[in-house]
Motif scaffolding. Structure first.
Motif, PDB file in Angstrom:
ATOM      1  N   GLU A   1      -7.381  33.486 -18.245  1.00 19.14           N
ATOM      2  CA  GLU A   1      -7.915  32.192 -17.833  1.00 19.14           C
ATOM      3  C   GLU A   1      -7.171  31.696 -16.589  1.00 19.14           C
ATOM      4  OE1 GLU A   1      -8.304  27.574 -19.439  1.00 19.14           O
ATOM      5  OE2 GLU A   1      -7.974  29.199 -20.880  1.00 19.14           O
ATOM      6  N   ILE A   2      -7.912  31.179 -15.626  1.00 20.07           N
ATOM      7  CA  ILE A   2      -7.313  30.620 -14.409  1.00 20.07           C
ATOM      8  C   ILE A   2      -7.441  29.103 -14.440  1.00 20.07           C
ATOM      9  CG2 ILE A   2      -7.266  30.629 -11.895  1.00 20.07           C
ATOM     10  CD1 ILE A   2      -8.896  33.189 -11.951  1.00 20.07           C
ATOM     11  N   ILE A   3      -6.335  28.405 -14.192  1.00 15.72           N
ATOM     12  CA  ILE A   3      -6.387  26.951 -14.018  1.00 15.72           C
ATOM     13  C   ILE A   3      -6.395  26.680 -12.515  1.00 15.72           C
ATOM     14  CG2 ILE A   3      -5.313  24.733 -14.520  1.00 15.72           C
ATOM     15  CD1 ILE A   3      -3.887  25.981 -16.848  1.00 15.72           C
ATOM     16  N   PRO A   4      -7.438  26.040 -11.995  1.00 18.40           N
ATOM     17  CA  PRO A   4      -7.540  25.872 -10.543  1.00 18.40           C
ATOM     18  C   PRO A   4      -6.626  24.780  -9.990  1.00 18.40           C
ATOM     19  CG  PRO A   4      -9.420  24.864 -11.642  1.00 18.40           C
ATOM     20  CD  PRO A   4      -8.632  25.561 -12.715  1.00 18.40           C
ATOM     21  N   THR A   5      -5.892  25.127  -8.936  1.00 17.85           N
ATOM     22  CA  THR A   5      -5.117  24.149  -8.177  1.00 17.85           C
ATOM     23  C   THR A   5      -5.982  23.733  -6.989  1.00 17.85           C
ATOM     24  OG1 THR A   5      -3.062  25.268  -8.792  1.00 17.85           O
ATOM     25  CG2 THR A   5      -2.956  23.733  -6.954  1.00 17.85           C
ATOM     26  N   THR A   6      -6.598  22.579  -7.078  1.00 15.65           N
ATOM     27  CA  THR A   6      -7.592  22.180  -6.084  1.00 15.65           C
ATOM     28  C   THR A   6      -6.946  21.830  -4.739  1.00 15.65           C
ATOM     29  OG1 THR A   6      -7.520  19.876  -6.832  1.00 15.65           O
ATOM     30  CG2 THR A   6      -9.170  21.312  -7.836  1.00 15.65           C
ATOM     31  N   PHE A   7      -7.774  21.835  -3.712  1.00 16.57           N
ATOM     32  CA  PHE A   7      -7.327  21.420  -2.383  1.00 16.57           C
ATOM     33  C   PHE A   7      -8.383  20.494  -1.781  1.00 16.57           C
ATOM     34  CE2 PHE A   7      -9.676  25.360  -1.982  1.00 16.57           C
ATOM     35  CZ  PHE A   7     -10.475  25.185  -0.862  1.00 16.57           C
ATOM     36  N   ILE A   8      -7.979  19.683  -0.828  1.00 16.17           N
ATOM     37  CA  ILE A   8      -8.867  18.677  -0.232  1.00 16.17           C
ATOM     38  C   ILE A   8      -8.892  18.877   1.275  1.00 16.17           C
ATOM     39  CG2 ILE A   8      -9.290  16.209   0.118  1.00 16.17           C
ATOM     40  CD1 ILE A   8      -7.746  15.735  -2.524  1.00 16.17           C
TER      41      ILE A   8
ATOM     42  N   GLU B   1     -12.914  17.470  -2.069  1.00 21.82           N
ATOM     43  CA  GLU B   1     -12.105  18.299  -2.958  1.00 21.82           C
ATOM     44  C   GLU B   1     -12.836  19.601  -3.284  1.00 21.82           C
ATOM     45  OE1 GLU B   1      -9.283  17.535  -6.789  1.00 21.82           O
ATOM     46  OE2 GLU B   1     -11.342  16.778  -6.959  1.00 21.82           O
ATOM     47  N   TYR B   2     -12.089  20.693  -3.325  1.00 19.84           N
ATOM     48  CA  TYR B   2     -12.651  22.011  -3.616  1.00 19.84           C
ATOM     49  C   TYR B   2     -11.905  22.660  -4.775  1.00 19.84           C
ATOM     50  CZ  TYR B   2     -14.882  21.710   1.007  1.00 19.84           C
ATOM     51  OH  TYR B   2     -15.629  21.319   2.086  1.00 19.84           O
ATOM     52  N   ASN B   3     -12.670  23.383  -5.604  1.00 22.04           N
ATOM     53  CA  ASN B   3     -12.099  24.198  -6.670  1.00 22.04           C
ATOM     54  C   ASN B   3     -11.922  25.607  -6.109  1.00 22.04           C
ATOM     55  OD1 ASN B   3     -11.780  26.023  -8.829  1.00 22.04           O
ATOM     56  ND2 ASN B   3     -12.915  24.712 -10.233  1.00 22.04           N
ATOM     57  N   PRO B   4     -10.687  26.113  -5.998  1.00 22.61           N
ATOM     58  CA  PRO B   4     -10.485  27.422  -5.357  1.00 22.61           C
ATOM     59  C   PRO B   4     -11.104  28.586  -6.115  1.00 22.61           C
ATOM     60  CG  PRO B   4      -8.467  26.664  -6.408  1.00 22.61           C
ATOM     61  CD  PRO B   4      -9.422  25.520  -6.456  1.00 22.61           C
ATOM     62  N   VAL B   5     -11.321  28.427  -7.412  1.00 19.83           N
ATOM     63  CA  VAL B   5     -11.902  29.520  -8.201  1.00 19.83           C
ATOM     64  C   VAL B   5     -13.369  29.730  -7.839  1.00 19.83           C
ATOM     65  CG1 VAL B   5     -12.411  30.338 -10.527  1.00 19.83           C
ATOM     66  CG2 VAL B   5     -10.282  29.103 -10.089  1.00 19.83           C
ATOM     67  N   ASP B   6     -14.069  28.638  -7.574  1.00 18.63           N
ATOM     68  CA  ASP B   6     -15.503  28.722  -7.291  1.00 18.63           C
ATOM     69  C   ASP B   6     -15.841  28.448  -5.827  1.00 18.63           C
ATOM     70  OD1 ASP B   6     -16.238  29.240  -9.992  1.00 18.63           O
ATOM     71  OD2 ASP B   6     -15.898  27.125 -10.450  1.00 18.63           O
TER      72      ASP B   6
ATOM     73  N   ILE C   1      -5.745  18.762   5.543  1.00 19.45           N
ATOM     74  CA  ILE C   1      -5.841  19.434   4.253  1.00 19.45           C
ATOM     75  C   ILE C   1      -4.685  19.011   3.360  1.00 19.45           C
ATOM     76  CG2 ILE C   1      -4.641  21.500   5.140  1.00 19.45           C
ATOM     77  CD1 ILE C   1      -6.499  23.091   3.155  1.00 19.45           C
ATOM     78  N   ASN C   2      -4.998  18.754   2.096  1.00 20.39           N
ATOM     79  CA  ASN C   2      -3.988  18.341   1.115  1.00 20.39           C
ATOM     80  C   ASN C   2      -4.102  19.206  -0.134  1.00 20.39           C
ATOM     81  OD1 ASN C   2      -5.100  15.487   2.405  1.00 20.39           O
ATOM     82  ND2 ASN C   2      -2.874  15.623   2.308  1.00 20.39           N
ATOM     83  N   THR C   3      -2.964  19.447  -0.763  1.00 21.61           N
ATOM     84  CA  THR C   3      -2.944  20.135  -2.050  1.00 21.61           C
ATOM     85  C   THR C   3      -2.055  19.334  -3.003  1.00 21.61           C
ATOM     86  OG1 THR C   3      -1.011  21.498  -1.543  1.00 21.61           O
ATOM     87  CG2 THR C   3      -3.161  22.375  -0.902  1.00 21.61           C
ATOM     88  N   ALA C   4      -2.180  19.619  -4.281  1.00 20.03           N
ATOM     89  CA  ALA C   4      -1.329  18.956  -5.280  1.00 20.03           C
ATOM     90  C   ALA C   4      -1.016  19.950  -6.381  1.00 20.03           C
ATOM     91  CB  ALA C   4      -2.031  17.730  -5.865  1.00 20.03           C
ATOM     92  N   CYS C   5       0.142  19.765  -7.011  1.00 22.13           N
ATOM     93  CA  CYS C   5       0.496  20.660  -8.115  1.00 22.13           C
ATOM     94  C   CYS C   5      -0.386  20.341  -9.323  1.00 22.13           C
ATOM     95  CB  CYS C   5       1.971  20.505  -8.476  1.00 22.13           C
ATOM     96  SG  CYS C   5       2.386  18.910  -9.207  1.00 22.13           S
ATOM     97  N   LEU C   6      -0.446  21.272 -10.253  1.00 24.33           N
ATOM     98  CA  LEU C   6      -1.177  21.030 -11.489  1.00 24.33           C
ATOM     99  C   LEU C   6      -0.421  20.026 -12.345  1.00 24.33           C
ATOM    100  CD1 LEU C   6      -2.264  24.670 -12.363  1.00 24.33           C
ATOM    101  CD2 LEU C   6      -3.769  22.786 -11.740  1.00 24.33           C
ATOM    102  N   ASN C   7      -1.126  19.011 -12.841  1.00 28.23           N
ATOM    103  CA  ASN C   7      -0.456  17.983 -13.649  1.00 28.23           C
ATOM    104  C   ASN C   7      -0.453  18.367 -15.128  1.00 28.23           C
ATOM    105  OD1 ASN C   7      -3.048  17.346 -14.640  1.00 28.23           O
ATOM    106  ND2 ASN C   7      -3.360  15.772 -13.090  1.00 28.23           N
ATOM    107  N   GLU C   8       0.215  17.554 -15.934  1.00 28.12           N
ATOM    108  CA  GLU C   8       0.339  17.858 -17.362  1.00 28.12           C
ATOM    109  C   GLU C   8      -1.018  17.860 -18.059  1.00 28.12           C
ATOM    110  OE1 GLU C   8       3.319  15.684 -19.479  1.00 28.12           O
ATOM    111  OE2 GLU C   8       4.778  15.832 -17.851  1.00 28.12           O
ATOM    112  N   PHE C   9      -1.912  16.993 -17.632  1.00 32.16           N
ATOM    113  CA  PHE C   9      -3.233  16.921 -18.265  1.00 32.16           C
ATOM    114  C   PHE C   9      -3.961  18.265 -18.171  1.00 32.16           C
ATOM    115  CE2 PHE C   9      -7.841  16.270 -17.907  1.00 32.16           C
ATOM    116  CZ  PHE C   9      -8.097  15.711 -19.153  1.00 32.16           C
TER     117      PHE C   9
ATOM    118  N   ASP D   1      -4.694  33.121  -1.476  1.00 37.22           N
ATOM    119  CA  ASP D   1      -5.684  32.141  -1.931  1.00 37.22           C
ATOM    120  C   ASP D   1      -5.697  30.887  -1.059  1.00 37.22           C
ATOM    121  OD1 ASP D   1      -3.985  29.850  -3.501  1.00 37.22           O
ATOM    122  OD2 ASP D   1      -3.045  31.815  -3.630  1.00 37.22           O
ATOM    123  N   TYR D   2      -6.740  30.092  -1.229  1.00 35.73           N
ATOM    124  CA  TYR D   2      -6.929  28.902  -0.402  1.00 35.73           C
ATOM    125  C   TYR D   2      -5.737  27.940  -0.469  1.00 35.73           C
ATOM    126  CZ  TYR D   2     -11.900  30.268  -0.524  1.00 35.73           C
ATOM    127  OH  TYR D   2     -13.092  30.943  -0.424  1.00 35.73           O
TER     128      TYR D   2
END
Length: 282
Positions: A25-32, A37-42, A59-67, A263-264
């Motif tokens: 399973e991949i958890i996407p780290t999105t970018f803007i 906003e874009y999902n790098p997996v799709d 362009i901005n990125t953010a780490c994956l949060n706890e949620f 990756d993006y």
């Protein structure tokens, strides 16, 4: 029967097809980009177009949060299964810390069902931990056994890369403005490595990309364990990429090179014209 599910964040540069074939399973780290906003997996932006865009777009990125981790892990442990999650280096992002916080809460409630692996690397450097964890799980190893073998770069993975411009590393907070300005003015091409804490440090600096790539190839072939694959990655710089692979094979034709594209999300930080190599040392 208790199963172990392997999860990785998308900064691993693992493709959707690879993940599907391995059952990962991949958890996407999105970018803007410019507010979108874009999902790098799709994402269907061609890499060539993407790396041209980020030269001028915001362009901005953010780490994956706890949620994000809570949402991924909870259904698995509630079903009685376990989780091995491989993350981007804790020295580069809070992703690892956030995953650990969720794992600690779930383990307190369900027993030791979740283990977080700090890759101490980025991009295809995560693939060593992902593939080894996958293999060990298939062999019937427990979560605790897999973590002991793979965590904190117990595999001895080396991550090296060189870049077209220092600007993107500065924008991403990985390099000071002064260093970026001076380096770009001198047309310096550094060889950058992930150190023992997974943070970036400059290993060497050369003037000229080809000289840098030749030196980086020499560093690899001096201490590579050729029984393991060597991941060679780039951000859409084909001619230099092929030159680098040629230099690697000139010294050691036994190397098992696997070509990948950064990756993006990771590419937003290292920028266009990046070439990276990830290998297991002897």
């Amino acid at each position: 029967m208790n199963e172990i599910k392997i999860i990785a964040d998308s900064c691993s540069s693992i493709t959707k097809e690879e993940a599907t074939s391995l059952g990962i399973e991949i958890i996407p780290t999105t970018f803007i980009i410019d507010g979108t906003e874009y999902n790098p997996v799709d994402c269907d932006i061609p890499y060539g177009e993407y790396y041209e865009k980020i030269k001028t777009c915001k362009i901005n990125t953010a780490c994956l949060n706890e949620f994000a981790f809570e949402e991924a892990f909870t259904p698995i442990v509630e079903n009685g299964d376990s989780v091995i999650c491989v993350t981007l280096s804790g020295g580069l992002s809070s992703t690892y810390k956030n995953a650990r916080a969720v794992a600690d809460r779930l383990n307190a409630k369900y027993g030791n069902k979740v283990a977080i692996i700090d890759s101490l690397s980025g991009s295809s450097g995560l693939m060593f931990a992902i593939m080894e964890a996958h293999k060990l799980a298939k062999e019937g190893k427990s979560v605790e056994e897999i973590k002991a073998i793979v965590d904190k770069n117990a595999l001895g993975i080396v991550s090296l890369f060189t870049i077209g411009s220092l600007t993107h590393l500065h924008k991403g907070g990985r390099l000071s403005k002064a260093t970026a300005i001076v380096g770009n003015a001198l047309k310096a091409k550094p060889i950058i490595e992930a150190d023992g804490e997974g943070k970036l440090s400059v290993k060497a600096i050369h003037l000229g990309k080809k000289k840098t790539l030749k030196e980086m190839a020499a560093l690899v072939t001096n201490d590579v364990d050729e029984t393991w694959p060597v991941y060679v990655s780039n951000t859409n710089v084909d001619n230099e990429f092929e030159y680098f692979k040629e230099k690697l094979l000139e010294v050691n034709q036994n190397l098992k090179l696997i070509s990948t594209t950064i990756d993006y999300t990771m590419g937003a930080h290292c920028g266009p014209e990046t070439i990276a190599v990830f290998y297991k040392k002897k």
